[in-house]
Design a protein around this motif. Structure first.
Motif, PDB file in Angstrom:
ATOM      1  N   THR A   1      -9.370   9.923  -2.954  1.00 56.72           N
ATOM      2  CA  THR A   1      -9.355  10.130  -1.501  1.00 56.72           C
ATOM      3  C   THR A   1     -10.672   9.760  -0.830  1.00 56.72           C
ATOM      4  O   THR A   1     -10.714   9.629   0.389  1.00 56.72           O
ATOM      5  CB  THR A   1      -9.000  11.596  -1.164  1.00 56.72           C
ATOM      6  N   THR A   2     -11.739   9.568  -1.622  1.00 55.09           N
ATOM      7  CA  THR A   2     -13.009   9.133  -1.039  1.00 55.09           C
ATOM      8  C   THR A   2     -13.167   7.620  -1.077  1.00 55.09           C
ATOM      9  O   THR A   2     -14.182   7.089  -0.658  1.00 55.09           O
ATOM     10  CB  THR A   2     -14.202   9.797  -1.763  1.00 55.09           C
ATOM     11  N   GLY A   3     -12.158   6.907  -1.620  1.00 58.63           N
ATOM     12  CA  GLY A   3     -12.184   5.459  -1.648  1.00 58.63           C
ATOM     13  C   GLY A   3     -12.763   4.851  -2.914  1.00 58.63           C
ATOM     14  O   GLY A   3     -12.892   3.631  -3.011  1.00 58.63           O
ATOM     15  N   ASN A   4     -13.113   5.678  -3.896  1.00 56.56           N
ATOM     16  CA  ASN A   4     -13.636   5.163  -5.165  1.00 56.56           C
ATOM     17  C   ASN A   4     -12.486   4.666  -6.032  1.00 56.56           C
ATOM     18  O   ASN A   4     -11.499   5.384  -6.218  1.00 56.56           O
ATOM     19  CB  ASN A   4     -14.406   6.241  -5.924  1.00 56.56           C
ATOM     20  N   GLU A   5     -12.616   3.453  -6.572  1.00 53.98           N
ATOM     21  CA  GLU A   5     -11.579   2.916  -7.457  1.00 53.98           C
ATOM     22  C   GLU A   5     -11.646   3.636  -8.796  1.00 53.98           C
ATOM     23  O   GLU A   5     -12.670   3.644  -9.449  1.00 53.98           O
ATOM     24  CB  GLU A   5     -11.774   1.419  -7.652  1.00 53.98           C
TER      25      GLU A   5
ATOM     26  N   LYS B   1       0.856  -1.183   0.000  1.00 54.40           N
ATOM     27  CA  LYS B   1       0.000   0.000   0.000  1.00 54.40           C
ATOM     28  C   LYS B   1       0.887   1.225   0.000  1.00 54.40           C
ATOM     29  O   LYS B   1       1.918   1.251   0.668  1.00 54.40           O
ATOM     30  CB  LYS B   1      -0.871   0.051   1.263  1.00 54.40           C
TER      31      LYS B   1
ATOM     32  N   MET C   1      -7.239   4.303  -5.888  1.00 58.39           N
ATOM     33  CA  MET C   1      -8.465   4.916  -5.392  1.00 58.39           C
ATOM     34  C   MET C   1      -8.261   6.395  -5.137  1.00 58.39           C
ATOM     35  O   MET C   1      -7.162   6.827  -4.785  1.00 58.39           O
ATOM     36  CB  MET C   1      -8.902   4.215  -4.110  1.00 58.39           C
TER      37      MET C   1
ATOM     38  N   TYR D   1      -4.203  10.192  -3.996  1.00 55.81           N
ATOM     39  CA  TYR D   1      -4.679   8.863  -4.362  1.00 55.81           C
ATOM     40  C   TYR D   1      -4.069   7.842  -3.418  1.00 55.81           C
ATOM     41  O   TYR D   1      -3.029   8.088  -2.800  1.00 55.81           O
ATOM     42  CB  TYR D   1      -4.259   8.495  -5.792  1.00 55.81           C
ATOM     43  N   TYR D   2      -4.711   6.681  -3.351  1.00 55.54           N
ATOM     44  CA  TYR D   2      -4.193   5.557  -2.588  1.00 55.54           C
ATOM     45  C   TYR D   2      -4.049   4.371  -3.534  1.00 55.54           C
ATOM     46  O   TYR D   2      -4.918   4.126  -4.375  1.00 55.54           O
ATOM     47  CB  TYR D   2      -5.139   5.188  -1.440  1.00 55.54           C
TER      48      TYR D   2
ATOM     49  N   THR E   1       0.703   5.831  -0.780  1.00 56.82           N
ATOM     50  CA  THR E   1      -0.090   7.027  -1.034  1.00 56.82           C
ATOM     51  C   THR E   1       0.576   7.868  -2.094  1.00 56.82           C
ATOM     52  O   THR E   1       1.799   7.988  -2.119  1.00 56.82           O
ATOM     53  CB  THR E   1      -0.225   7.851   0.275  1.00 56.82           C
TER      54      THR E   1
ATOM     55  N   GLU F   1      -3.324   0.201  -3.634  1.00 59.62           N
ATOM     56  CA  GLU F   1      -3.319  -0.984  -2.796  1.00 59.62           C
ATOM     57  C   GLU F   1      -3.208  -2.217  -3.678  1.00 59.62           C
ATOM     58  O   GLU F   1      -3.981  -2.406  -4.615  1.00 59.62           O
ATOM     59  CB  GLU F   1      -4.611  -1.045  -1.979  1.00 59.62           C
TER      60      GLU F   1
END
Length: 167
Positions: free
Chosen positions: A46-50, A16, A44, A28-29, A18, A31
């Protein structure tokens, strides 16, 4: 022009990391799947949407990676048959990668126009990359491209390590 910075954590077991913007805010993240087949990386917001996904094709004679952005396949990275040095090609409609993409120093060109560049940052702990995005409509594609290339490089180094360990 927008800038993004990728700094992977060295020895990250869960794979993982950032992606930061020029103000050092999380943008973005990324993983990676851990002990799952096929191997995938999800990007993803920052709101967790891929927003993007990189998938390694399994049961293939030569390694192949598929890159999707917003549910659309935008490019494929595949290893080409070679006796000596590893060679890969990037297939993408209307997108070219000019420069040394294996060492992460290249420009991304779309329909003859430079839309951004990637440069590896030297003298840092772990791999760090600087993305300069001229055409901000290409931001997610460029980010996915860099993560995919890094995934290919990691796969190649793991394969080389496994080969030398087994001989």
């Amino acid at each position: 022009m927008k800038q993004l910075f990728i700094k992977q954590k060295v020895f990250s077991i869960g794979e993982k990391f950032t992606v930061k913007d020029q103000d050092e805010n999380d943008a973005y993240y990324v993983e990676g799947s851990f002990l799952k087949f096929p191997k995938t990386f999800s990007i993803m917001d920052t709101t967790g949407n891929e927003i993007a996904k990189i998938t390694k094709k399994i049961l293939s004679f030569l390694p192949k990676f598929f890159v999707e952005v917003n549910g659309q396949e935008v490019l494929t990275i595949k290893k080409e048959f070679s006796f000596f040095k590893a060679r890969y090609s990037i297939d993408a409609a209307g997108i070219e990668v000019n420069g040394n993409w294996w060492d992460m120093n290249f420009e991304v060109v779309q329909h003859g126009e430079v839309v951004g560049s990637v440069n590896k940052e030297w003298f840092s702990w772990g791999d760090s990359y600087k993305l300069e995005i001229i055409n901000e409509d290409m931001e997610e594609v460029m980010l996915a491209l860099v993560v995919a290339i890094d995934c290919v490089k990691d796969d190649e180094s793991n394969a080389a390590g496994n080969f030398t360990a087994s001989t």
